[in-house]
Design an enzyme around this catalytic site. Structure first.
Site, PDB file in Angstrom:
ATOM      1  N   ARG A  59      -7.247   5.207   3.926  1.00  0.00           N
ATOM      2  CA  ARG A  59      -5.929   4.966   3.533  1.00  0.00           C
ATOM      3  C   ARG A  59      -5.856   3.330   3.873  1.00  0.00           C
ATOM      4  O   ARG A  59      -6.451   2.813   4.620  1.00  0.00           O
ATOM      5  CB  ARG A  59      -4.795   5.664   4.307  1.00  0.00           C
ATOM      6  CG  ARG A  59      -5.114   6.329   5.409  1.00  0.00           C
ATOM      7  CD  ARG A  59      -4.471   5.555   6.689  1.00  0.00           C
ATOM      8  NE  ARG A  59      -3.527   4.477   6.363  1.00  0.00           N
ATOM      9  CZ  ARG A  59      -3.590   3.211   7.100  1.00  0.00           C
ATOM     10  NH1 ARG A  59      -4.698   2.844   7.739  1.00  0.00           N
ATOM     11  NH2 ARG A  59      -2.860   2.397   6.735  1.00  0.00           N
ATOM     12  N   GLY A  60      -4.670   2.833   3.428  1.00  0.00           N
ATOM     13  CA  GLY A  60      -4.280   1.321   3.382  1.00  0.00           C
ATOM     14  C   GLY A  60      -4.935   0.855   2.085  1.00  0.00           C
ATOM     15  O   GLY A  60      -6.047   1.014   1.670  1.00  0.00           O
ATOM     16  N   ALA A  61      -4.285  -0.312   1.550  1.00  0.00           N
ATOM     17  CA  ALA A  61      -4.757  -0.398   0.204  1.00  0.00           C
ATOM     18  C   ALA A  61      -5.902  -0.877  -0.086  1.00  0.00           C
ATOM     19  O   ALA A  61      -6.676  -0.598  -1.097  1.00  0.00           O
ATOM     20  CB  ALA A  61      -3.439  -1.443  -0.449  1.00  0.00           C
ATOM     21  N   ARG A 102      -3.776   8.065  -5.888  1.00  0.00           N
ATOM     22  CA  ARG A 102      -2.402   7.624  -5.240  1.00  0.00           C
ATOM     23  C   ARG A 102      -1.821   6.351  -6.251  1.00  0.00           C
ATOM     24  O   ARG A 102      -2.614   5.735  -6.464  1.00  0.00           O
ATOM     25  CB  ARG A 102      -2.798   7.101  -4.057  1.00  0.00           C
ATOM     26  CG  ARG A 102      -3.165   8.044  -2.877  1.00  0.00           C
ATOM     27  CD  ARG A 102      -3.019   7.596  -1.291  1.00  0.00           C
ATOM     28  NE  ARG A 102      -1.848   7.389  -0.983  1.00  0.00           N
ATOM     29  CZ  ARG A 102      -1.552   6.926   0.100  1.00  0.00           C
ATOM     30  NH1 ARG A 102      -2.525   6.302   1.059  1.00  0.00           N
ATOM     31  NH2 ARG A 102      -0.324   6.724   0.548  1.00  0.00           N
ATOM     32  N   GLN A 209       0.975   6.283  11.307  1.00  0.00           N
ATOM     33  CA  GLN A 209       0.177   5.365  11.150  1.00  0.00           C
ATOM     34  C   GLN A 209       0.093   4.183  12.275  1.00  0.00           C
ATOM     35  O   GLN A 209      -0.868   3.622  12.592  1.00  0.00           O
ATOM     36  CB  GLN A 209      -0.020   4.624   9.965  1.00  0.00           C
ATOM     37  CG  GLN A 209      -0.425   5.462   8.599  1.00  0.00           C
ATOM     38  CD  GLN A 209       0.659   6.125   8.082  1.00  0.00           C
ATOM     39  OE1 GLN A 209       1.682   6.504   8.521  1.00  0.00           O
ATOM     40  NE2 GLN A 209       0.612   6.445   6.756  1.00  0.00           N
ATOM     41  N   ASP A 250       1.210  -2.817  -0.235  1.00  0.00           N
ATOM     42  CA  ASP A 250       0.555  -2.078  -1.239  1.00  0.00           C
ATOM     43  C   ASP A 250       0.715  -2.889  -2.720  1.00  0.00           C
ATOM     44  O   ASP A 250      -0.444  -2.265  -3.258  1.00  0.00           O
ATOM     45  CB  ASP A 250       1.053  -0.617  -1.220  1.00  0.00           C
ATOM     46  CG  ASP A 250       0.686  -0.006  -0.025  1.00  0.00           C
ATOM     47  OD1 ASP A 250       1.186  -0.079   1.100  1.00  0.00           O
ATOM     48  OD2 ASP A 250      -0.420   0.849   0.147  1.00  0.00           O
ATOM     49  N   ASN A 260       5.482  -1.608   0.671  1.00  0.00           N
ATOM     50  CA  ASN A 260       4.785  -1.213   1.619  1.00  0.00           C
ATOM     51  C   ASN A 260       5.349  -0.024   2.229  1.00  0.00           C
ATOM     52  O   ASN A 260       6.314   0.710   1.582  1.00  0.00           O
ATOM     53  CB  ASN A 260       4.870  -2.475   2.516  1.00  0.00           C
ATOM     54  CG  ASN A 260       3.889  -2.298   3.779  1.00  0.00           C
ATOM     55  OD1 ASN A 260       2.720  -1.947   3.606  1.00  0.00           O
ATOM     56  ND2 ASN A 260       4.229  -2.480   4.975  1.00  0.00           N
ATOM     57  N   LYS A 261       4.831   0.465   3.414  1.00  0.00           N
ATOM     58  CA  LYS A 261       4.900   1.962   4.180  1.00  0.00           C
ATOM     59  C   LYS A 261       6.606   1.762   4.226  1.00  0.00           C
ATOM     60  O   LYS A 261       7.125   1.155   4.538  1.00  0.00           O
ATOM     61  CB  LYS A 261       4.242   1.875   5.215  1.00  0.00           C
ATOM     62  CG  LYS A 261       4.462   3.189   5.964  1.00  0.00           C
ATOM     63  CD  LYS A 261       4.238   4.420   5.289  1.00  0.00           C
ATOM     64  CE  LYS A 261       2.817   4.556   4.576  1.00  0.00           C
ATOM     65  NZ  LYS A 261       2.583   5.655   3.564  1.00  0.00           N
TER      66      LYS A 261
HETATM   67  O1  MRU Z   1       0.147   5.434   3.070  1.00  0.00           O
HETATM   68  P1  MRU Z   1      -0.835   4.323   3.611  1.00  0.00           P
HETATM   69  O2  MRU Z   1      -1.146   4.783   5.055  1.00  0.00           O
HETATM   70  O3  MRU Z   1      -1.979   4.059   2.961  1.00  0.00           O
HETATM   71  O4  MRU Z   1      -0.044   3.127   3.581  1.00  0.00           O
HETATM   72  C1  MRU Z   1      -0.544   2.081   4.022  1.00  0.00           C
HETATM   73  C2  MRU Z   1       0.298   0.757   4.239  1.00  0.00           C
HETATM   74  O5  MRU Z   1       1.518   0.772   3.796  1.00  0.00           O
HETATM   75  C3  MRU Z   1      -0.132  -0.620   4.704  1.00  0.00           C
HETATM   76  O6  MRU Z   1       0.492  -1.492   5.204  1.00  0.00           O
HETATM   77  C4  MRU Z   1      -0.568  -1.289   3.186  1.00  0.00           C
HETATM   78  O7  MRU Z   1      -1.588  -0.575   2.466  1.00  0.00           O
HETATM   79  C5  MRU Z   1      -1.473  -2.406   3.834  1.00  0.00           C
HETATM   80  S1  MRU Z   1      -3.081  -2.127   4.338  1.00  0.00           S
HETATM   81  C6  MRU Z   1      -3.688  -3.794   4.674  1.00  0.00           C
END
Ligand code: MRU
Length: 360
Positions: A59-61, A102, A209, A250, A260-261
């Site tokens: 996970r994470g963009a 996603r 997270q 994201d 973002n999250k």
């Molecule tokens: O649902 P996730 O854990 O994939 O969400 C991740 C985030 O929101 C991060 O802050 C974002 O992807 C940036 S990662 C460098």
């Protein structure tokens, strides 16, 4: 799917890695098991990569984008016939499927489109080594992400005072990228430069997270880190403990509105109220020039059980409704600056972002 267990110390375990040539496999740390266990899982099919993205094993963009690029290479392994036309059809099918995993992180679509474009170019040339060349493209995407993260870290570290408290939300570290991170890269680089940082990590409901991943990464790198419940951020700011907020992203619209999250928007409002700078750290692959504002960003909604039965215990009465958007959009006017691999970008964002970042 094969597992490799490595205890809790991940010092030598990369977030993701490709093993072998075009017939090889993708290894990922299963992030759902952290912080208790560092276990690598092997993905040998497109579907295995899709599942890993969907259930947040990766996970994470940026990490999602790099994994999906390797997923396209896995798709070629099943091409029939193994010819330029067969490989192109397999690449397109793999990209189509991975794109459904996603919806919010644009890095996924950016990486898949890059792989598609390359596959089309190679197929039109009748390339007999198309799988090898697409593997090299995926490896280039991974290497570029690593370089961008290092550049973001250096650009952002210069913004932080020599001694300060910083707050972040979710996890935008090495686990969320090919290496080193975006928001956390800023902290890591400042720490490596000898600055004194006290990192506050929002736990980040509902999937934690921040508590599970950000604190673990900071601990591994020797940073002073404290986990707080999301609802404590206002109090911690009022106590004067925070001099800067840095988060990842994201998807960023052309005007700077940033997805973002879930919970990031609240942190931005709090930072504005307390006069604290709010920075978004992201590589250029996170900017979506096709959309003019955050209203057009698709927000993922996830299953109710993540809230009502988080980590195994039911905490909401049976039958009560649950609302679970995984991301929110922070309006651009709450953002002090963007920290990118091309430096720090200040307002007006609608002018400065495309001028500094947009290619073509
Ligand atoms: O649902 P996730 O854990 O994939 O969400 C991740 C985030 O929101 C991060 O802050 C974002 O992807 C940036 S990662 C460098």
């Amino acid at each position: 799917m094969t597992d490799r267990k490595n205890g809790q110390d991940s010092a030598r375990v990369p977030t993701l890695r490709w093993e072998g040539g075009p017939e090889g496999q993708l290894w990922l740390i299963d992030q759902t098991l952290l912080p208790l266990e560092v276990r690598e899982i092997a993905c040998r099919t497109v579907q295995a990569v899709w599942d890993a993205i969907k259930r947040l094993a990766v996970r994470g963009a940026p990490a999602i984008g790099v994994s999906a690029a390797y997923g396209v290479v896995l798709g070629l392994q099943a091409a029939s016939p193994p010819s330029p036309a067969g490989w192109l059809a397999a690449a397109e099918a793999a990209a189509d499927h991975l794109a459904t995993s996603r919806p919010t992180a644009v890095n996924l679509f950016w990486a898949l489109n890059r792989m598609r474009q390359r596959a089309r170019e190679l197929a039109s040339q009748g390339a007999s080594d198309l799988p090898g060349q697409l593997l090299r493209e995926a490896q280039a995407i991974e290497a570029e992400d690593q370089a961008m993260c290092r550049a973001i870290g250096l650009a952002g570290a210069a913004l932080l005072p020599a001694d300060c408290g910083v707050l972040t939300h979710c996890n935008a570290g090495g686990l969320a990228t090919a290496d080193y991170g975006t928001a956390l890269a800023v902290f890591f680089a400042a720490h490596e430069q000898g600055k004194t940082l006290r990192v506050f990590a929002d736990e980040t409901r509902p999937l934690l997270q921040g508590a599970r991943l950000t604190s673990w990464e900071c601990q591994q790198r020797g940073l002073d880190v404290t986990v707080i419940c999301d609802s404590m951020a206002a109090q911690v700011m009022r106590e004067g403990r925070i001099q800067a907020v840095v988060v990842g992203a994201d998807r960023i619209a052309a005007n700077g509105d940033t997805a973002n999250k879930i919970g990031t928007y609240s942190v931005a409002v709090l930072a504005r109220h307390h006069g604290i700078p709010f920075y978004v750290a992201a590589p250029s692959s996170t900017f979506d020039w096709e959309i003019s504002s955050g209203q057009e960003i698709p927000i993922e909604h996830r299953q109710a059980e993540e809230i009502s039965r988080g980590f195994g215990r039911q905490t909401v009465p049976t039958g009560v409704k649950v609302y679970n958007p995984a991301f929110d959009v922070t309006p651009h006017d709450l953002i002090t600056a963007f920290i990118t691999e091309r430096g720090v970008i200040m307002p007006p964002f609608a002018v400065n972002l495309p001028t500094r970042l947009r290619v073509g």
